[in-house]
Design a protein around this motif. Structure first.
Motif, PDB file in Angstrom:
ATOM      1  N   PHE A  43       0.865  -1.175   0.000  1.00  0.00           N
ATOM      2  CA  PHE A  43       0.000   0.000   0.000  1.00  0.00           C
ATOM      3  C   PHE A  43       0.902   1.226   0.000  1.00  0.00           C
ATOM      4  N   GLU A  44       0.803   2.047  -1.033  1.00  0.00           N
ATOM      5  CA  GLU A  44       1.579   3.270  -1.142  1.00  0.00           C
ATOM      6  C   GLU A  44       0.620   4.451  -1.129  1.00  0.00           C
ATOM      7  N   GLU A  45       0.716   5.253  -0.098  1.00  0.00           N
ATOM      8  CA  GLU A  45      -0.174   6.408   0.031  1.00  0.00           C
ATOM      9  C   GLU A  45       0.613   7.698  -0.141  1.00  0.00           C
ATOM     10  N   LYS A  46       0.014   8.643  -0.820  1.00  0.00           N
ATOM     11  CA  LYS A  46       0.640   9.929  -1.096  1.00  0.00           C
ATOM     12  C   LYS A  46      -0.252  11.060  -0.599  1.00  0.00           C
ATOM     13  N   GLU A  47       0.388  12.144  -0.181  1.00  0.00           N
ATOM     14  CA  GLU A  47      -0.347  13.360   0.151  1.00  0.00           C
ATOM     15  C   GLU A  47      -0.862  13.958  -1.150  1.00  0.00           C
ATOM     16  N   LEU A  48      -1.941  14.721  -1.093  1.00  0.00           N
ATOM     17  CA  LEU A  48      -2.497  15.333  -2.294  1.00  0.00           C
ATOM     18  C   LEU A  48      -1.505  16.285  -2.960  1.00  0.00           C
ATOM     19  N   LYS A  53      -2.897  15.865 -11.463  1.00  0.00           N
ATOM     20  CA  LYS A  53      -3.829  15.331 -12.443  1.00  0.00           C
ATOM     21  C   LYS A  53      -4.223  16.474 -13.386  1.00  0.00           C
ATOM     22  N   ALA A  54      -4.165  16.215 -14.652  1.00  0.00           N
ATOM     23  CA  ALA A  54      -4.529  17.204 -15.663  1.00  0.00           C
ATOM     24  C   ALA A  54      -3.722  18.495 -15.508  1.00  0.00           C
ATOM     25  N   GLY A  55      -2.457  18.356 -15.109  1.00  0.00           N
ATOM     26  CA  GLY A  55      -1.575  19.505 -15.021  1.00  0.00           C
ATOM     27  C   GLY A  55      -1.684  20.326 -13.754  1.00  0.00           C
ATOM     28  N   ARG A  58      -3.276  18.000  -6.965  1.00  0.00           N
ATOM     29  CA  ARG A  58      -4.582  17.658  -6.384  1.00  0.00           C
ATOM     30  C   ARG A  58      -4.920  18.553  -5.185  1.00  0.00           C
ATOM     31  N   CYS A  59      -3.919  19.015  -4.449  1.00  0.00           N
ATOM     32  CA  CYS A  59      -4.184  19.887  -3.293  1.00  0.00           C
ATOM     33  C   CYS A  59      -4.713  21.250  -3.718  1.00  0.00           C
ATOM     34  N   ASP A  60      -4.548  21.611  -4.997  1.00  0.00           N
ATOM     35  CA  ASP A  60      -5.036  22.902  -5.490  1.00  0.00           C
ATOM     36  C   ASP A  60      -6.454  22.817  -6.054  1.00  0.00           C
TER      37      ASP A  60
END
Length: 61
Positions: A43-48, A53-55, A58-60
């Motif tokens: 299981f590999e989890e990443k912060e947003l 995605k799409a340039g 995800r945090c934005d």
């Protein structure tokens, strides 16, 4: 030796991971006919902020 790498954003609960581990393993065993002991799941989890995605980060979004 089947290896599954599950990549996702942070926040999946331990109960969800338990269920995924069981169901992934059950599927690999029934589909490939391999022994349960040979199935490995990471299981590999990443912060947003570490996912784009799409340039856009995800945090934005």
């Amino acid at each position: 030796m089947p290896v599954i790498i599950m990549k996702s954003r942070k926040g999946i609960s331990i109960e969800q991971k338990r269920r995924l581990a069981k169901e992934f393993t059950d599927t690999i065993v029934s589909t490939l006919g391999t022994k349960r002991e040979l199935v490995t799941i990471f299981f590999e989890e990443k912060e947003l902020e570490d996912i784009a995605k799409a340039g856009r980060l995800r945090c934005d979004e």
